[in-house]
Design a protein around this motif. Structure first.
Motif, PDB file in Angstrom:
ATOM      1  N   LYS A 140       7.810   5.244   5.445  1.00 24.28           N
ATOM      2  CA  LYS A 140       6.731   4.480   4.807  1.00 24.28           C
ATOM      3  C   LYS A 140       6.386   3.293   5.702  1.00 24.28           C
ATOM      4  CE  LYS A 140       8.865   5.902   0.513  1.00 24.28           C
ATOM      5  NZ  LYS A 140       9.691   5.508  -0.640  1.00 24.28           N
ATOM      6  N   GLU A 141       5.102   3.131   5.968  1.00 21.14           N
ATOM      7  CA  GLU A 141       4.642   2.096   6.871  1.00 21.14           C
ATOM      8  C   GLU A 141       3.615   1.216   6.177  1.00 21.14           C
ATOM      9  OE1 GLU A 141       3.133   3.984  10.372  1.00 21.14           O
ATOM     10  OE2 GLU A 141       5.073   4.914  10.887  1.00 21.14           O
ATOM     11  N   PRO A 142       3.489  -0.028   6.596  1.00 23.97           N
ATOM     12  CA  PRO A 142       2.537  -0.937   5.940  1.00 23.97           C
ATOM     13  C   PRO A 142       1.098  -0.471   6.122  1.00 23.97           C
ATOM     14  CG  PRO A 142       3.438  -1.921   7.939  1.00 23.97           C
ATOM     15  CD  PRO A 142       4.240  -0.701   7.673  1.00 23.97           C
ATOM     16  N   VAL A 143       0.282  -0.702   5.100  1.00 26.94           N
ATOM     17  CA  VAL A 143      -1.098  -0.240   5.119  1.00 26.94           C
ATOM     18  C   VAL A 143      -1.951  -1.015   6.109  1.00 26.94           C
ATOM     19  CG1 VAL A 143      -1.916  -1.735   3.238  1.00 26.94           C
ATOM     20  CG2 VAL A 143      -2.980   0.497   3.599  1.00 26.94           C
ATOM     21  N   GLY A 144      -1.590  -2.278   6.401  1.00 24.30           N
ATOM     22  CA  GLY A 144      -2.352  -3.043   7.380  1.00 24.30           C
ATOM     23  C   GLY A 144      -2.723  -4.422   6.883  1.00 24.30           C
ATOM     24  N   ALA A 164       3.508 -10.868  -2.589  1.00 23.97           N
ATOM     25  CA  ALA A 164       4.928 -10.554  -2.426  1.00 23.97           C
ATOM     26  C   ALA A 164       5.150  -9.112  -1.968  1.00 23.97           C
ATOM     27  CB  ALA A 164       5.682 -10.845  -3.723  1.00 23.97           C
ATOM     28  N   PRO A 165       4.592  -8.094  -2.655  1.00 22.73           N
ATOM     29  CA  PRO A 165       4.826  -6.725  -2.169  1.00 22.73           C
ATOM     30  C   PRO A 165       4.128  -6.439  -0.851  1.00 22.73           C
ATOM     31  CG  PRO A 165       3.299  -6.708  -4.014  1.00 22.73           C
ATOM     32  CD  PRO A 165       3.844  -8.102  -3.921  1.00 22.73           C
ATOM     33  N   ALA A 166       2.947  -7.019  -0.633  1.00 20.88           N
ATOM     34  CA  ALA A 166       2.252  -6.780   0.638  1.00 20.88           C
ATOM     35  C   ALA A 166       3.078  -7.295   1.807  1.00 20.88           C
ATOM     36  CB  ALA A 166       0.881  -7.453   0.623  1.00 20.88           C
ATOM     37  N   CYS A 247      -7.714   0.463  -2.278  1.00 23.73           N
ATOM     38  CA  CYS A 247      -7.927  -0.682  -3.159  1.00 23.73           C
ATOM     39  C   CYS A 247      -7.051  -0.569  -4.398  1.00 23.73           C
ATOM     40  CB  CYS A 247      -9.394  -0.826  -3.552  1.00 23.73           C
ATOM     41  SG  CYS A 247     -10.070   0.493  -4.582  1.00 23.73           S
ATOM     42  N   THR A 248      -6.664  -1.727  -4.908  1.00 22.82           N
ATOM     43  CA  THR A 248      -6.018  -1.858  -6.209  1.00 22.82           C
ATOM     44  C   THR A 248      -6.890  -2.784  -7.027  1.00 22.82           C
ATOM     45  OG1 THR A 248      -3.785  -1.550  -5.310  1.00 22.82           O
ATOM     46  CG2 THR A 248      -3.973  -2.636  -7.444  1.00 22.82           C
ATOM     47  N   LEU A 464       4.972  -2.196  -4.761  1.00 24.83           N
ATOM     48  CA  LEU A 464       5.251  -2.160  -3.326  1.00 24.83           C
ATOM     49  C   LEU A 464       4.575  -0.956  -2.678  1.00 24.83           C
ATOM     50  CD1 LEU A 464       6.742  -3.038  -0.743  1.00 24.83           C
ATOM     51  CD2 LEU A 464       8.750  -1.778  -1.597  1.00 24.83           C
ATOM     52  N   GLU A 465       4.646   0.181  -3.324  1.00 23.81           N
ATOM     53  CA  GLU A 465       4.099   1.405  -2.744  1.00 23.81           C
ATOM     54  C   GLU A 465       2.586   1.344  -2.578  1.00 23.81           C
ATOM     55  OE1 GLU A 465       5.780   4.234  -5.417  1.00 23.81           O
ATOM     56  OE2 GLU A 465       7.743   4.164  -4.445  1.00 23.81           O
ATOM     57  N   ALA A 466       1.936   0.441  -3.312  1.00 20.08           N
ATOM     58  CA  ALA A 466       0.496   0.268  -3.148  1.00 20.08           C
ATOM     59  C   ALA A 466       0.128  -0.285  -1.776  1.00 20.08           C
ATOM     60  CB  ALA A 466      -0.040  -0.665  -4.239  1.00 20.08           C
ATOM     61  N   TYR A 467       1.122  -0.803  -1.055  1.00 21.79           N
ATOM     62  CA  TYR A 467       0.880  -1.388   0.271  1.00 21.79           C
ATOM     63  C   TYR A 467       1.544  -0.592   1.384  1.00 21.79           C
ATOM     64  CZ  TYR A 467      -0.871  -5.156  -2.547  1.00 21.79           C
ATOM     65  OH  TYR A 467      -1.608  -5.878  -3.453  1.00 21.79           O
TER      66      TYR A 467
END
Length: 477
Positions: A140-144, A164-166, A247-248, A464-467
């Motif tokens: 899993k990698e950061p979305v950016g 925080a999660p980002a 987007c969230t 967290l997984e949203a990012y």
């Protein structure tokens, strides 16, 4: 008065591109208590460039989750030592009652931050799977670069749900505070700097809607996380859809509190002080539709009117205050317009109304309407103030039908002496959360809505997984 003349961009305090300023006005005194520069498109461009540089070439995304968690832990410790300072600042900015602010405007945001600090070591960041042709590493990698756009009602809470999660995921962030509440963002920026978060990882540009739209559409932004109105969320979702940008969206609500036949009325009505009237009614998840069984309707109406009519309305800095002012004159006028609408629709005014509790400040009398039907505007539209609608129902099936007959699906609650049965009813309510004998938002569990209440979830591992983006790396057996 607190005055700032610069923005926090790229780890430094930089001069604004424009000359405009934002006055922060006390909802209690109607006096200016702060001033900050007003962001422009050029300021957003600079902030996105700083976040882009930090993501593409900086150390933050390349640190291990444990290293990022350690850095966030330093920020969490600073926050924990200064929660009262943050709470006092938000009280002054937007009129949140001090007792509510002490936990919801500062302590809970810090708890959210600490939750993600702790999650860094327990979350599964990578796993090995056996594929059809050989082993596969799933990572899993950061979305950016993330655009975090958040409102004035609980500014630190809604920001930390994103920040925080980002940050734990390894993203960098451009945050746009609301013009009504920019001062708390400046305080947090100082703490970010003190915690040693690398330059460019967190950037703040207070600005209005037009500049926010520029941030949403910016080609340097990989994901938008927004909390606000459903109308604005639709517009943001449309832009993100065209650009295939993640987007969230955490949007509005018109949540129902279902009082079952066996509910203890005293504890239920007391529970509505928080569940229905939290933050002066300025909460997306507030339980503003109260559903009472026809057999107990008069009893509920009398008790609810007595409770709401007895609330202490006044200076939000006073810990005895239960309802403070609304955030702005336009909000005061909007809520009063809905009170007129309720009267015109034929609802019965049980308590409150258009007589303002104080001559100065943007106060509205806490109000309860009875004899409300679910087709009335006051039962269908989000008012965002201390106005409750009491609706009778015939039986349990009718209560569930009314609760679900809404364009929204964010929160809800069930009040009963039988908790297990309350859980059964809650399962049938089409909302992202539904409490039994309370309403609360827990950092460990996902928060978000069905229908017009938004897309995606915040909090918990799901937040967290949203990012994060998933990557599969197969290899030969």
């Amino acid at each position: 008065m607190q005055e700032y003349s610069r923005f926090f961009i790229g780890g430094e305090w930089v001069e604004p591109a424009g000359t405009g300023t934002i006055d922060v006005v006390s909802p209690h005194t109607e006096e200016v208590i702060g001033r900050v520069p007003e962001g422009t498109n050029a300021d957003i461009d600079r902030a996105v460039a700083a976040a882009r540089q930090a993501f593409d070439h900086g150390p933050w995304p390349r640190m291990t989750p444990a290293e990022r968690g350690e850095a966030l832990g330093r920020l969490s410790a600073i926050y924990a030592a200064n929660t009262q300072q943050m709470a006092d600042l938000v009280v002054a900015e937007m009129g949140s009652p001090a007792l509510f602010a002490a936990f919801a405007q500062s302590a809970i945001p810090q708890m959210v931050l600490q939750y993600y600090v702790d999650l860094a070591s327990s979350y599964t960041w990578e796993e090995e799977r056996q594929g059809m042709q050989g082993p596969v590493t799933v990572t899993k990698e950061p979305v950016g670069v993330v655009a975090a756009i958040y409102p004035w009602n609980v500014p630190q809470f809604t920001l930390l749900l994103k920040l925080a999660p980002a940050l734990l995921a390894g993203c960098t962030v451009v945050a746009k505070p609301s013009p009504e509440t920019p001062l708390d963002a400046y305080l947090l920026a100082e703490w970010v700097k003190e915690a040693g978060i690398p330059d460019g990882v967190v950037n703040f540009v207070p600005a209005g809607r037009e500049v926010g739209a520029h941030l949403v559409a910016h080609p340097g932004v990989d994901k938008v996380s927004f909390t606000g109105s459903t109308l604005a969320g639709r517009q943001i979702g449309e832009v993100c859809g065209r650009q295939l940008k993640r987007c969230t969206l955490e949007l509005g609500g018109k949540s129902a509190a279902i009082i079952l036949e066996d509910a203890d009325l005293a504890t239920t009505i007391e529970g509505f002080k928080l569940a229905s009237l939290m933050n002066n009614g300025q909460a997306c998840a507030a339980q503003t539709r109260i559903l009472a069984p026809r057999s107990r309707y008069d009893e509920v109406a009398d008790a609810l009117a007595a409770m709401v009519g007895g609330l202490a309305v006044g200076d939000p800095a006073d810990f005895a205050t239960e309802v403070g002012p609304l955030v702005a004159r336009r909000q005061q006028e909007r809520v009063e317009d809905y009170i007129r609408i309720g009267q015109d629709e034929g609802a019965k005014l049980l308590v409150g109304g258009l007589d303002r509790p104080h001559d100065r400040g943007w106060y509205v009398a806490p109000t309860v309407f009875g004899n409300v039907t679910n087709d009335m505007r006051i039962a269908r539209e989000e008012i965002f103030g201390p106005v409750l609608a009491l609706l009778p129902y015939e039986d349990e099936e009718d209560a569930i039908r009314i609760a679900n007959d809404s364009d929204y699906g964010l929160g809800g609650s069930v009040w009963t002496a039988d908790v297990e049965h309350g859980i059964e009813v809650a399962r049938r309510v089409r909302t992202g959360s539904c409490g039994v004998n309370l309403y609360s938002i827990d950092p460990n569990t996902p928060f978000g809505g069905f229908k017009n209440s938004g897309l995606g979830r915040e909090l918990g591992p799901e937040g967290l997984e949203a990012y994060l983006e998933y990557k599969s790396i197969p290899r030969p057996a």
